[in-house]
Design a protein around this motif. Structure first.
Motif, PDB file in Angstrom:
ATOM      1  N   GLY A  65      36.747  49.736  43.631  1.00  0.00           N
ATOM      2  CA  GLY A  65      36.999  48.344  43.971  1.00  0.00           C
ATOM      3  C   GLY A  65      36.676  47.415  42.823  1.00  0.00           C
ATOM      4  N   GLY A  66      35.567  47.690  42.141  1.00  0.00           N
ATOM      5  CA  GLY A  66      35.193  46.881  40.986  1.00  0.00           C
ATOM      6  C   GLY A  66      36.202  47.006  39.854  1.00  0.00           C
ATOM      7  N   ILE A  67      36.614  48.231  39.572  1.00  0.00           N
ATOM      8  CA  ILE A  67      37.594  48.464  38.504  1.00  0.00           C
ATOM      9  C   ILE A  67      38.907  47.763  38.830  1.00  0.00           C
ATOM     10  CG2 ILE A  67      39.002  50.225  37.358  1.00  0.00           C
ATOM     11  CD1 ILE A  67      36.639  52.176  37.826  1.00  0.00           C
ATOM     12  N   GLU A  68      39.395  47.986  40.053  1.00  0.00           N
ATOM     13  CA  GLU A  68      40.687  47.424  40.455  1.00  0.00           C
ATOM     14  C   GLU A  68      40.663  45.894  40.418  1.00  0.00           C
ATOM     15  OE1 GLU A  68      44.592  48.277  42.578  1.00  0.00           O
ATOM     16  OE2 GLU A  68      43.207  49.445  41.382  1.00  0.00           O
ATOM     17  N   SER A  69      39.593  45.311  40.929  1.00  0.00           N
ATOM     18  CA  SER A  69      39.526  43.845  40.980  1.00  0.00           C
ATOM     19  C   SER A  69      39.446  43.241  39.582  1.00  0.00           C
ATOM     20  CB  SER A  69      38.325  43.395  41.818  1.00  0.00           C
ATOM     21  OG  SER A  69      37.110  43.782  41.214  1.00  0.00           O
ATOM     22  N   LEU A  70      38.671  43.867  38.687  1.00  0.00           N
ATOM     23  CA  LEU A  70      38.541  43.327  37.336  1.00  0.00           C
ATOM     24  C   LEU A  70      39.813  43.543  36.521  1.00  0.00           C
ATOM     25  CD1 LEU A  70      34.845  44.245  36.445  1.00  0.00           C
ATOM     26  CD2 LEU A  70      35.774  42.089  37.285  1.00  0.00           C
ATOM     27  N   LEU A  71      40.492  44.671  36.741  1.00  0.00           N
ATOM     28  CA  LEU A  71      41.786  44.864  36.081  1.00  0.00           C
ATOM     29  C   LEU A  71      42.782  43.802  36.537  1.00  0.00           C
ATOM     30  CD1 LEU A  71      42.257  48.758  36.155  1.00  0.00           C
ATOM     31  CD2 LEU A  71      41.867  47.323  34.156  1.00  0.00           C
ATOM     32  N   SER A  72      42.770  43.530  37.837  1.00  0.00           N
ATOM     33  CA  SER A  72      43.662  42.511  38.376  1.00  0.00           C
ATOM     34  C   SER A  72      43.321  41.141  37.799  1.00  0.00           C
ATOM     35  CB  SER A  72      43.554  42.476  39.904  1.00  0.00           C
ATOM     36  OG  SER A  72      44.398  41.489  40.449  1.00  0.00           O
ATOM     37  N   ALA A  73      42.022  40.853  37.675  1.00  0.00           N
ATOM     38  CA  ALA A  73      41.594  39.568  37.107  1.00  0.00           C
ATOM     39  C   ALA A  73      42.015  39.437  35.650  1.00  0.00           C
ATOM     40  CB  ALA A  73      40.074  39.417  37.236  1.00  0.00           C
ATOM     41  N   VAL A  74      41.957  40.545  34.906  1.00  0.00           N
ATOM     42  CA  VAL A  74      42.390  40.532  33.504  1.00  0.00           C
ATOM     43  C   VAL A  74      43.893  40.257  33.415  1.00  0.00           C
ATOM     44  CG1 VAL A  74      42.719  41.971  31.448  1.00  0.00           C
ATOM     45  CG2 VAL A  74      40.540  42.005  32.657  1.00  0.00           C
ATOM     46  N   VAL A  75      44.669  40.897  34.315  1.00  0.00           N
ATOM     47  CA  VAL A  75      46.114  40.644  34.359  1.00  0.00           C
ATOM     48  C   VAL A  75      46.376  39.168  34.658  1.00  0.00           C
ATOM     49  CG1 VAL A  75      48.237  41.118  35.637  1.00  0.00           C
ATOM     50  CG2 VAL A  75      46.731  42.998  34.998  1.00  0.00           C
ATOM     51  N   ALA A  76      45.617  38.623  35.608  1.00  0.00           N
ATOM     52  CA  ALA A  76      45.773  37.205  35.963  1.00  0.00           C
ATOM     53  C   ALA A  76      45.445  36.303  34.777  1.00  0.00           C
ATOM     54  CB  ALA A  76      44.875  36.869  37.148  1.00  0.00           C
ATOM     55  N   ASP A  77      44.412  36.649  34.019  1.00  0.00           N
ATOM     56  CA  ASP A  77      44.057  35.861  32.836  1.00  0.00           C
ATOM     57  C   ASP A  77      45.212  35.843  31.835  1.00  0.00           C
ATOM     58  OD1 ASP A  77      41.595  35.417  33.925  1.00  0.00           O
ATOM     59  OD2 ASP A  77      40.517  36.825  32.641  1.00  0.00           O
ATOM     60  N   VAL A 135      27.773  43.602  45.227  1.00  0.00           N
ATOM     61  CA  VAL A 135      26.948  42.405  45.035  1.00  0.00           C
ATOM     62  C   VAL A 135      25.839  42.693  44.023  1.00  0.00           C
ATOM     63  CG1 VAL A 135      25.316  40.831  46.134  1.00  0.00           C
ATOM     64  CG2 VAL A 135      27.448  41.408  47.293  1.00  0.00           C
ATOM     65  N   LEU A 136      25.192  43.849  44.168  1.00  0.00           N
ATOM     66  CA  LEU A 136      24.134  44.220  43.223  1.00  0.00           C
ATOM     67  C   LEU A 136      24.683  44.342  41.810  1.00  0.00           C
ATOM     68  CD1 LEU A 136      22.028  46.922  45.137  1.00  0.00           C
ATOM     69  CD2 LEU A 136      21.457  44.530  44.713  1.00  0.00           C
ATOM     70  N   MET A 137      25.858  44.940  41.684  1.00  0.00           N
ATOM     71  CA  MET A 137      26.477  45.089  40.363  1.00  0.00           C
ATOM     72  C   MET A 137      26.735  43.723  39.721  1.00  0.00           C
ATOM     73  SD  MET A 137      29.033  48.175  41.485  1.00  0.00           S
ATOM     74  CE  MET A 137      30.124  48.113  40.084  1.00  0.00           C
ATOM     75  N   GLY A 138      27.166  42.764  40.546  1.00  0.00           N
ATOM     76  CA  GLY A 138      27.393  41.421  40.028  1.00  0.00           C
ATOM     77  C   GLY A 138      26.102  40.706  39.672  1.00  0.00           C
ATOM     78  N   ASN A 164      31.229  38.988  36.676  1.00  0.00           N
ATOM     79  CA  ASN A 164      30.093  39.204  37.579  1.00  0.00           C
ATOM     80  C   ASN A 164      30.254  38.423  38.883  1.00  0.00           C
ATOM     81  OD1 ASN A 164      28.548  40.939  35.809  1.00  0.00           O
ATOM     82  ND2 ASN A 164      28.202  39.130  34.549  1.00  0.00           N
ATOM     83  N   ARG A 165      30.759  37.204  38.794  1.00  0.00           N
ATOM     84  CA  ARG A 165      31.026  36.436  40.009  1.00  0.00           C
ATOM     85  C   ARG A 165      32.116  37.113  40.841  1.00  0.00           C
ATOM     86  NH1 ARG A 165      33.714  30.826  39.191  1.00  0.00           N
ATOM     87  NH2 ARG A 165      31.776  30.320  38.105  1.00  0.00           N
ATOM     88  N   GLU A 166      33.096  37.706  40.165  1.00  0.00           N
ATOM     89  CA  GLU A 166      34.158  38.415  40.869  1.00  0.00           C
ATOM     90  C   GLU A 166      33.591  39.587  41.666  1.00  0.00           C
ATOM     91  OE1 GLU A 166      37.847  39.360  42.340  1.00  0.00           O
ATOM     92  OE2 GLU A 166      37.220  37.554  41.265  1.00  0.00           O
ATOM     93  N   LEU A 167      32.670  40.332  41.065  1.00  0.00           N
ATOM     94  CA  LEU A 167      32.043  41.452  41.774  1.00  0.00           C
ATOM     95  C   LEU A 167      31.251  40.961  42.984  1.00  0.00           C
ATOM     96  CD1 LEU A 167      30.769  43.694  38.833  1.00  0.00           C
ATOM     97  CD2 LEU A 167      32.783  44.036  40.267  1.00  0.00           C
ATOM     98  N   ILE A 168      30.550  39.848  42.826  1.00  0.00           N
ATOM     99  CA  ILE A 168      29.773  39.305  43.945  1.00  0.00           C
ATOM    100  C   ILE A 168      30.712  38.871  45.068  1.00  0.00           C
ATOM    101  CG2 ILE A 168      28.272  37.413  44.678  1.00  0.00           C
ATOM    102  CD1 ILE A 168      27.002  37.520  41.871  1.00  0.00           C
TER     103      ILE A 168
END
Length: 583
Positions: A255-267, A103-106, A277-281
């Motif tokens: 977790g942050g790396i994995e989720s953002l990589l997954s989001a990039v694949v989805a894009d 959450v802080l990172m986001g 940043n919203r994804e991290l939150i």
């Protein structure tokens, strides 16, 4: 972008698409949730709880329209190590701390920074994790007895080796049946989840023909409850928070790396654009809440997210539907899950490990035999032989050092003079013995002037201006950035030039270096009128500072004005130079 922007224009047709996609992904997620939980050293139902709670919240609050969250293979070695070292309850607390960090990172908009982790590092630890997951399932595949889980890879391999004699033929047959279904079924029925079918078929065979001869979820972990657990807050103390902060930080980063990589694949698959940043939150809130239900840390799951998109998902509602589907299966079918053989779950994780290994990219980078190959190999070996924390820290440090060396190697400092055959463009090949102005030294600098390379810039110039020229002209049009070290080294050059009675001129300086010199005040010591947009204007001004007497009889003829300056005296020289300087 508003939080509700992902649902703009939502209608009944979109809801129908989300229902279908959510149902399919929910069915896919069930065997994976239990498998990842078991591999992480906890009971299978905790994987189910994670899928329900985290899966719903990540879809509701995250920054990607199609992200599917839940337990993933990447977390397996980390969570297993935490369980073995700290215990299950402390794993829950570490997950909550990781959620808070996410959450802080986001909030502080660090989403983009995570994407700067070098690819050799991510491929190295991802492939290392895949090896750990694959070898961790050998015992269940072979039906080995009395196996103890250890924190380190080599200890686990040794444990398997010492127990090979206890192999169980019925377990091996069950595992091969599941594996065969997983590999063959997609070719016949590509739209039906093969892992679920493999689990059902192998469980049915084991129950009908090998009853009591293979280990099951029920015989190993007890019956799976058909309800969610009551809310329970882990015991929290300052001492525990401090103790669990290092593993929690690893969970948060991965977790942050994995989720953002997954989001990039989805894009890439959907043509959408996620909010990092919203994804991290969203991920952080999910990991704060999930442990209250006994769930383990979760992140974006690339394979399930891709399945979601391929089956026509229209919005985050599909992810919420997937969580509800898993909840309904838990309530209605929990008693049947106890009969699932562990040997039937092993091939599922082995296939997951094989698919996540990025073996093609791994081999390609490794066979290139570059510095990236070294980073990749070291990160991979440290992930397998030590732990992910050490692997990422060393991999990143090594990648930074190599990056600094590359940037240092990219710095070039060359002395030059105008080339009459190329419209007076300054070229290095024009400087040679007998053709180099004793009073004006022109240097072309290319590359960033930062802490790893600024000293090279300084020494290259200071070593070559011992002849005390009247003007040192630095052509800095190809210097994209400057830091404190670059500014300090430029200051040393200025001091040496001034101490010999000369002047420092700079031409073509880009915006960032110029702004940096303005903030530090060094531009005022250089002289604001000593900065020029073009080299020609700087040379014209430099000619005005020549010592007329030293020009007399000079045979270097470095500039087109030199012929006149070398042959005239007194007022004639001054007048001629004024005329020649009018460019």
């Amino acid at each position: 972008m508003k939080w509700t922007g992902r649902f703009e224009g939502y209608n009944v047709h979109a809801f129908r698409r989300d229902l279908i996609a959510g149902l399919i992904v929910g069915v896919v997620a069930i065997p994976l949730a239990m498998s990842f939980a078991i591999a992480s050293g906890v009971k299978p139902q905790y994987g189910i709880y994670t899928t329900i709670a985290a899966g719903f919240l990540i879809s509701l609050l995250g920054g990607s329209r199609f992200q599917i969250g839940g337990p993933t293979g990447a977390f397996v070695p980390i969570l297993l190590a935490i369980v073995l070292q700290y215990g299950y309850e402390n794993l829950l607390l570490a997950g909550m701390i990781a959620g808070f960090l996410l959450v802080l990172m986001g909030v502080f908009k660090l989403g983009m920074l995570i994407q700067f982790i070098p690819r050799p590092v991510t491929i190295g630890f991802t492939t290392g994790i895949a090896v750990i997951i694959f070898t961790g399932q050998i015992a269940n595949f072979l039906g080995l007895r009395n196996i103890k889980n250890h924190e380190y890879f080599l200890s686990n391999v040794y444990e398997i080796g010492t127990r090979l004699s206890s192999w169980n033929g019925y377990s091996i047959l069950t595992a091969w049946i599941c594996l065969a279904v997983i590999l063959i079924f997609p070719k016949i029925f590509p739209k039906i989840p093969p892992s679920l079918v493999g689990l059902i078929v192998s469980s049915a065979v084991a129950a009908l023909f090998f009853d009591g001869k293979v280990e099951t979820i029920g015989s190993t972990y007890g019956a799976i409850p058909d309800t969610l657990p009551t809310l329970s807050l882990p015991h929290i103390t300052i001492e525990k928070i401090v103790e669990l902060l290092p593993p929690a930080l690893v969970i948060a980063l991965l977790g942050g790396i994995e989720s953002l990589l997954s989001a990039v694949v989805a894009d890439g698959m959907s043509g959408s654009k996620h909010n990092s940043n919203r994804e991290l939150i969203g991920q952080g809130i999910a990991n704060l809440v999930t442990p209250l239900f006994g769930g383990i840390p979760a992140t974006g799951a690339i394979a399930r997210t891709a399945t979601n998109i391929k089956n026509g998902a229209a919005s985050p509602v599909s992810g919420m539907v997937h969580a509800i589907v898993v909840l309904l299966v838990l309530i209605l079918l929990a008693p049947f899950a106890s009969a699932i053989p562990l040997a039937g779950m092993a091939p599922i994780l082995m296939v997951v490990a094989w698919n996540m290994s990025e073996r093609k990219h791994f081999v390609r980078i490794l066979t290139m035999r570059t510095s990236d190959s070294i980073v990749l190999a070291i990160t991979f070996l440290l992930t397998v032989l030590t732990n992910l924390t050490t692997a990422v820290e060393v991999g990143l440090a090594l990648a930074v050092l190599i990056f600094v060396k590359r940037m240092r190697d990219s710095i070039t400092v060359s002395k030059g003079l105008p080339d009459p055959s190329q419209k007076e463009k300054v070229r290095a090949h024009m400087v040679k013995e007998g053709h180099d102005c004793p009073q004006i030294s022109i240097y072309t600098i290319e590359g960033p002037l930062f802490f790893g390379a600024a000293d090279l810039f300084e020494t290259s110039i200071t070593d070559s201006i011992r002849s005390h020229p009247k003007v040192v002209l630095l052509r800095m049009g190809r210097v994209p950035l400057m830091d404190a070290d670059g500014e300090a080294n430029l200051g040393v050059i200025l001091k040496q030039v001034k101490s010999s009675g000369g002047s420092l001129f700079i031409s073509g300086m880009q915006m960032q270096p110029r702004a940096y010199l303005n903030k530090s005040g060094l531009d005022r010591h250089i002289g604001v009128n000593h900065f020029f947009e073009h080299t020609g204007a700087a040379i014209t001004s430099a000619l005005d500072k020549l010592d007329d007497k030293q020009c007399l009889g000079c045979k270097h003829f470095a500039f087109r004005e030199c012929t006149a300056l070398s042959s005239h005296t007194g007022q004639q020289v001054a007048g001629k130079r004024t005329h020649l300087s009018d460019r």
